[in-house]
Scaffold this motif. Structure first.
Motif: not given
Ligand SMILES: N[C@@H](CCC(=O)N[C@@H](CS)C(=O)NCC(=O)O)C(=O)O
Length: 214
Positions: A167-173, A102-113, A175-181
């Motif tokens: 998903l960790r707070r410090e990940s490059i993604y 699930w992570q390698v096929s869905a979560l990672g590609p979706a966040i990356g894209q 940091r751009r899309f903080p959980f607060d948003n």
């Protein structure tokens, strides 16, 4: 000894964290993906997909080096290679592999894209689609973690490592899309904090961070 061809990205960090959890000896071989090292013929000959992470294990019982790419395949290989994250029985294997794939096929590609398509270079329509998809996937994750300490159940596994680095707070993604948003994902927050405290996770992230020079 295991050679780890990597760069300090969420997919690369999964591997150093897993190696630290498994207490396996490794040496980092930097592949500067910003400079295009992943497209060098010497790299492509071994790893034809031209992406990090990849590993070569020189310590197998057969005496022959084993090489592999794709972070999910690497995590599964390493988990089988050690006792620390060994998979116990078919039921645990089913849960771990479901969430790992699930992570390698869905979560990672979706966040990356989403990351690639947001901002001045992206189109608004694509950005909205990926944002919705990431929120959908994180809702799936949060519901799972509301009733389970870890993704595969009560035990920490490679499935947690795979999702954590994205998903960790410090990940490059993030940091751009903080959980607060984003909508609140309370169970995910608790799970992230629990994993971030693990000594092997800290060591693995620190090892991976030495790869970045820019
Ligand atoms: N499905 C692959 C994805 C690997 C991947 O996308 N790696 C990125 C860094 S996180 C990369 O090497 N990018 C360089 C490029 O695409 O040229 C995996 O899980 O290992």
């Amino acid at each position: 000894m295991i050679d780890v061809y990597s760069w300090d990205t969420p997919n690369g960090q999964k591997v150093t964290i897993c190696l630290e959890e498994c207490r396996l000896k490794y040496r980092l071989v930097p592949v500067n993906i910003r400079q295009g090292d992943q497209r060098d013929s010497s790299f492509l000959e071994r790893f034809p997909n031209g992406k990090i992470p990849a590993i070569v294990d020189h310590g197998c019982q057969s005496g022959r080096p084993v090489q592999l790419f794709e972070s999910g395949a690497i995590l599964h290989y390493l988990a089988n290679r050690s006792t620390a994250l060994a998979i116990k029985g078919p039921a645990e294997q089913a849960a771990i592999l479901s969430w790992l794939f699930w992570q390698v096929s869905a979560l990672g590609p979706a966040i990356g894209q989403w990351g690639r398509n947001a901002g001045p270079d992206g189109t608004a329509q694509v950005e909205v689609w990926f944002r919705q998809e990431v929120i959908r996937l994180m809702t799936v994750l949060d519901q799972r973690l509301a009733t389970n300490d870890y993704l595969a159940g009560s035990a920490y596994s490679i499935a947690d490592i795979a999702c954590f680095t994205w998903l960790r707070r410090e990940s490059i993604y993030m940091r751009r899309f903080p959980f607060d948003n984003l909508p609140d994902f309370p169970a995910t927050r608790i799970w992230l904090d629990r994993i971030a405290e693990r000594p092997a996770v800290r060591r693995g992230l620190a090892a991976s961070a030495t790869l970045t020079t820019d």
